[in-house]
Write an enzyme that holds these catalytic residues in place. Structure first.
Site, PDB file in Angstrom:
ATOM      1  N   HIS A  47      -7.393  -5.650  -1.420  1.00  0.00           N
ATOM      2  CA  HIS A  47      -6.263  -4.731  -1.427  1.00  0.00           C
ATOM      3  C   HIS A  47      -4.974  -5.489  -1.165  1.00  0.00           C
ATOM      4  O   HIS A  47      -4.849  -6.174  -0.158  1.00  0.00           O
ATOM      5  CB  HIS A  47      -6.493  -3.668  -0.346  1.00  0.00           C
ATOM      6  CG  HIS A  47      -5.414  -2.648  -0.245  1.00  0.00           C
ATOM      7  ND1 HIS A  47      -4.792  -2.096  -1.342  1.00  0.00           N
ATOM      8  CD2 HIS A  47      -4.836  -2.073   0.849  1.00  0.00           C
ATOM      9  CE1 HIS A  47      -3.894  -1.215  -0.935  1.00  0.00           C
ATOM     10  NE2 HIS A  47      -3.898  -1.191   0.387  1.00  0.00           N
ATOM     11  N   ASP A  88      -8.573  -3.700  -6.848  1.00  0.00           N
ATOM     12  CA  ASP A  88      -8.098  -3.161  -5.579  1.00  0.00           C
ATOM     13  C   ASP A  88      -8.832  -1.860  -5.275  1.00  0.00           C
ATOM     14  O   ASP A  88      -8.855  -0.943  -6.088  1.00  0.00           O
ATOM     15  CB  ASP A  88      -6.593  -2.884  -5.678  1.00  0.00           C
ATOM     16  CG  ASP A  88      -5.951  -2.567  -4.340  1.00  0.00           C
ATOM     17  OD1 ASP A  88      -6.529  -1.768  -3.571  1.00  0.00           O
ATOM     18  OD2 ASP A  88      -4.867  -3.099  -4.071  1.00  0.00           O
ATOM     19  N   SER A 105       0.831  -1.193   0.000  1.00  0.00           N
ATOM     20  CA  SER A 105       0.000   0.000   0.000  1.00  0.00           C
ATOM     21  C   SER A 105       0.875   1.256   0.000  1.00  0.00           C
ATOM     22  O   SER A 105       1.747   1.409  -0.851  1.00  0.00           O
ATOM     23  CB  SER A 105      -0.955  -0.075   1.192  1.00  0.00           C
ATOM     24  OG  SER A 105      -2.081   0.738   1.013  1.00  0.00           O
TER      25      SER A 105
END
Length: 536
Positions: free
Chosen positions: A505, A477, A250
């Site tokens: 994600h 995502d 991320s």
């Protein structure tokens, strides 16, 4: 209210949802403190369709000189004093870093927390592997100790290492509000219906920023991603590694890519999972996230309407979206009881729904929680919201949300400078997501009132001369749309794009043998996956 640009790893988000489920089943509605961090992002158009906007035409991030400046040599030459962490097999230490790299001074040094678990074999030790779960604001140490997905074969060959970035958790944490103040902040209406409610929202953002300045004014100008990446190079050196080996999820991909851009000759095997694109401005990032979460909600709704217990009807995702919007409107007018002194407001309910979008494993819990809310019981959605905000059962908040705002508002100029700009942008956000668009547009106003001017700018990262880098993107995502992975992979001169075709994600350690094998092979042997590899 969900802050804008919050990017957390799936491991942390899924753990949060699991904790929320346990609390729900036990009849409690408080959240738990979880590592990692990135939070609600916004919904909108399909992530695979692309955003239709050009990438930055500015200069790429310039590398720093390869020679360590004399003023920084004491930091690079320091020795860490390791001690037992109190967690089985882990050692902890404190590393010094300059508060201001332009003016290093021992009088203002930061103390950054580091943890490791040493390689035990079998096989030759390959060095240190640094991990970061995202956020910004997620505790890398908590993530390493509890959720890092690296398999036994990788753990055997590497010392697994984490450092809480500056401003985060154990490393000179940014602080802003009391817990009671944070409770009120999270309940602020982010879909204002009139000028009075707009004023209340702006006041909430001003008060938040003022609290950060009062409690953490010294560090606020020095929590940028570039400074955190420079801290990582000091850590690499004191660990004795010639090059950095790294797995970032991320926001951790932006941190890792920034490291490669600044130190390409010291960049080793980097895995950037759930990638961010540094060539985008903050408003585009928020719109793209809106699109990503809309895609995730559409996938959830398509699954939900087929289930007998779906509280959003049994027609189609569009109708499910309308029913969810109607629930939000009902909660806006009449918040419902939760079994504690906080009622479930529209803003908390929205955050709870978004929290469940990170991993499809949370979908059954979301169905149950939505059904409860429809029947006047907000316990389940509040538990999801609390887990997202890292509010523990005692009512205490971790500092992730404070660090998140501090880093984001320093890294890029704000999406909007005032309410009029938000009003003008509402049609685009609502087009991106009829359900969540207005919420995310108004949430993107937060940096408008930040007390420190942004020092970062939109840029590309090429990292010419770096070793091979693996960029991982998931096609649906929600928090880091697939287009971002494609954008970052196209910028990095040595990158290979690895695609996971699916929901959720990030991708590493989430059940795809194809993804895990490709990444493990790269970490252990240095061989990136074949070009255009797609996994399910």
């Amino acid at each position: 209210m969900p802050p804008s640009r919050l990017f957390r790893s799936t491991a942390a988000a899924a753990a949060a949802a699991t904790a929320a489920l346990a609390l729900l089943l036990s009849g409690c509605s408080s959240g738990t403190t979880e590592p990692g961090g990135s939070g609600p992002a916004s919904p909108g158009r399909s992530t695979e369709a692309g955003s239709g906007r050009p990438a930055s035409d500015g200069a790429p991030l310039a590398p720093l000189p390869t020679a360590v400046p004399a003023a920084l040599r004491p930091y690079y030459d320091q020795k860490l004093s390791w001690h037992d962490c109190g967690v089985a097999g882990f050692q902890c230490a404190t590393m010094k870093a300059p508060l201001d790299y332009a003016h290093p001074s021992a009088a203002t040094d930061l103390k950054l927390a580091v943890a490791r678990k040493k390689a035990t074999g079998p096989g030759q030790r390959l060095g240190s592997l640094l991990v970061n779960p995202g956020g910004p604001g997620g505790s890398a140490i908590d993530y390493l100790q509890q959720y890092a997905p690296q398999p036994a074969a990788v753990r055997a060959r590497y010392d697994m290492v984490a450092m809480d970035p500056r401003g985060v958790a154990r490393s000179a944490p940014v602080e802003c509000l009391t817990d009671r103040q944070m409770d009120r902040f999270t309940q602020t209406d982010t879909t204002p219906d009139d000028s009075a409610e707009v004023g209340k929202l702006a006041t909430a953002y001003r008060d938040f920023a003022k609290g950060c300045e009062e409690h953490s004014g010294k560090i606020l100008p020095h929590v940028s991603t570039i400074e955190a990446a420079r801290d990582m190079d000091i850590l690499r050196a004191v660990l004795g590694d010639r090059k950095l080996t790294y797995v970032g999820a991320s926001y951790g991909t932006f941190l890792g890519a920034t490291y490669a851009g600044l130190f390409p000759s010291r960049s080793g095997r980097l895995v950037l999972d759930g990638a961010m694109d540094p060539s985008l401005d903050s408003r585009t990032i928020n719109l793209d996230q809106t699109a990503g979460f809309n895609t995730a909600f559409t996938a959830f709704a398509a699954d939900c309407v087929k289930k007998p217990d779906c509280p959003l009807g049994h027609k189609n995702p569009q109708d499910a979206g309308r029913q969810l919007s109607a629930l939000f409107a009902k909660l806006d007018a009449h918040p419902v009881e939760t079994g504690q002194d906080r009622k479930l407001t529209e803003s908390l309910a929205t955050t709870g729904v978004i929290a469940a979008m990170y991993d499809q494993g949370a979908w059954p819990l979301l169905r149950q929680s939505l059904a409860q809310a429809e029947n006047g019981n907000g316990r389940g959605l509040l538990a999801l919201s609390d887990s997202y905000y890292e509010r523990d059962p005692s009512g205490h908040y971790a500092n992730q949300m404070y660090a998140n705002a501090a880093v984001n508002c320093l890294d890029l100029p704000p999406s909007f400078t005032g309410p009029d700009q938000v009003r003008a942008a509402l049609p685009a956000f609502r087009k991106a997501s009829p359900v969540f668009g207005a919420n995310f547009a108004w949430s993107a106003l937060n940096c408008a009132y930040w007390p420190v001017k942004a020092t970062g700018t939109v840029h590309r990262i090429e990292a010419k001369g770096a070793d091979p880098i693996v960029v991982v993107g998931t096609t649906r995502d929600p928090a880091t749309p697939y287009t971002w992975a494609k954008g970052l992979a196209a910028q990095l001169s040595s990158a290979t794009l690895l695609t996971y075709v699916g929901d959720g994600h990030t991708a590493y350690g989430r059940g795809s043998d194809c993804i895990d094998t490709a990444i493990n092979t790269f970490l252990l042997e240095g061989t990136p996956p074949a070009k255009n590899t797609r996994c399910t």
